[in-house]
Design a protein around this motif. Sequence first.
Motif, short mmCIF file in Angstrom:
data_model
loop_
_atom_site.label_atom_id
_atom_site.label_comp_id
_atom_site.label_asym_id
_atom_site.label_seq_id
_atom_site.Cartn_x
_atom_site.Cartn_y
_atom_site.Cartn_z
N ALA A 169 3.00 20.16 60.57
CA ALA A 169 2.15 18.41 60.36
C ALA A 169 2.19 18.74 62.97
N LYS A 170 0.61 18.28 63.28
CA LYS A 170 0.95 17.60 64.45
C LYS A 170 0.05 15.99 64.78
N GLY A 171 0.26 15.81 65.80
CA GLY A 171 -0.55 14.24 66.27
C GLY A 171 0.73 13.10 65.34
N ARG A 172 1.80 13.90 65.49
CA ARG A 172 3.09 12.40 64.78
C ARG A 172 3.27 12.14 65.77
N ASN A 173 2.91 9.75 65.61
CA ASN A 173 3.30 8.94 65.84
C ASN A 173 4.92 8.76 65.29
N ILE A 174 6.17 8.52 65.80
CA ILE A 174 7.04 7.75 65.05
C ILE A 174 7.70 6.62 65.46
N ASN A 175 7.03 6.43 66.58
CA ASN A 175 7.63 5.29 67.43
C ASN A 175 8.52 4.96 68.09
N ALA A 187 3.47 2.31 78.16
CA ALA A 187 2.23 2.91 77.10
C ALA A 187 2.86 3.76 76.39
N PRO A 188 3.71 3.89 75.14
CA PRO A 188 4.00 4.61 74.78
C PRO A 188 3.00 6.32 74.53
N VAL A 189 3.57 7.92 74.32
CA VAL A 189 2.32 8.41 74.54
C VAL A 189 2.73 9.24 73.60
N GLU A 190 2.45 8.96 72.34
CA GLU A 190 3.47 9.84 71.49
C GLU A 190 1.95 10.50 70.39
N SER A 191 1.93 12.08 70.29
CA SER A 191 1.28 13.05 69.56
C SER A 191 2.41 14.35 69.27
N PHE A 192 3.52 13.91 68.79
CA PHE A 192 4.61 15.21 68.73
C PHE A 192 3.91 16.34 67.41
#
Length: 505
Positions: free
Chosen positions: A223-229, A237-242
């Motif tokens: 998968a792409k664009g995962r946000n897992i907090n 200002a977290p940037v999560e797009s794993f």
Amino acid sequence: MLNAMFQTRNFRKLAPVAVIAAVLGGSSYAAFDHFAKPDTISTWVNATPVVKTRMGEKPGENTAMIPADFTYASQKATAAVVHIKSTLKPERTVSQMEVPDAFKDFFGDRNPFEQQAPQGRGEKPQATGSGVIINPDGYIVTNNHVIQGAESLEVTLSDKRTFKAKVIGSDPNTDIALIQIDAKNLPSLAFGNSEGVKVGQWVLAVGNPYNLTSTVTAGIVSAKGRNINILSENAKAPVESFIQTDAAVNPGNSGGALVNLNGELIGINTAIASQTGSFAGYSFAVPSSIAHKVVEDISKFGTVQRGYLGVGISEVDGAKVKSYDLKVSEGVRVESFADQSAAKEAGVKIGDVITKIDGQMIESVPQLQEAIAQHKPNDKVNLMVNRDGVEKAITVSLKGSAGNTSENAGKAATLDKLGIELQDLSNKAKKEIGVEQGVQVSQIFAGKIRQGTDMEEGFVITRIDNKPVTSVAEAIKILSDKKGGVMIEGVYPGKPETQYYAVGL
């Protein structure tokens, strides 16, 4: 913080993949023709890359199945992946702290830290992780949580040579850090194009799990664009797009390389989804599009220059389509604006659905965050929004985190480096606290304050290097002009004793 396990609403535990213990002992992919000889045919069979070798007169007849060869990417990556050992700062009591030489002029022979806490002696725990050489002159990218709180760093190369490393800079918002060793002509990996990565393509994860050097595992992008907090606790200002993969990643892999079959660096391995702290099926990597921008900014400016749209957004789903009578079923809906919002000034309205940024389809919040995180203040981005069924192109000039343009973003970045948010005090609040001037620390996140001091939220800063502080703007101005050691003086509400904190800028 990041060294702990994280519980999500899907009962999974998410953990960074560094080992923590007390004194612990381009865009091309699946290019199998690169390996094939003129008399072979490249193909996919049963979701496993294989090469059909011609055994008969006609292609496809009497063919033998030979697994694709991962050795090219493996050899290229392992040469550039390093082992990092961090010796962490001990937990010091206040009474053990001494006034640094740079600050002794403020106190003469008096130590303001004396007899404020019981005596004690802290241990020096260690952490291990991985890193990737991205420049022959010794520049290494790794995770922020691998080097956070480190008193010293030791890097071991694939050829077993060891070096002391220095931290060039780090960014808790993306969990990326840049360090350097004193070495030349090192093997290095080039950043690839993570935007071109496809779900289902083969990737390799390279790192040092459980102190086992140069370990390579293979898997696919699941998968792409995962946000897992996982970054929210330590980041402003977290940037999560794993990038999510099923390549086996374990403790010690943090900061290691995720590469495609051409040996290009498409991600930095960061976390795993696990009930036990060991690999249980999924791992997550910061995409190279984000990591490259972060290390480039750190090397040029010393800190990350991040642009912001200044919008509050939510993903479009079936419920929102029905509730708001939206004319589009994919994208992110604009719900609110920040103060001095760049998007609002450009003409974006609440209710607009952002469907593209610079021609790239936007289907989720992490996708938008990743697209914007590649830009700095004053950069122009082209939005495509759907407004009541009509597509509208809007060009937005991005601003800094507080609505600043690039001219003032550097000053605000000083607070980001310290890892604090400040707020002005009303006259009433000053009277209640018993100070004539000061600003209050409203939030502390990952940065030099948390790393090097025990300051707590609520602390009122009254002086910086003996200069009175009367406003947030004045505090930023004083701090922005500082290099080296800084002495911060102040009080906690309800506690009359003056407190002192020494940090380096």
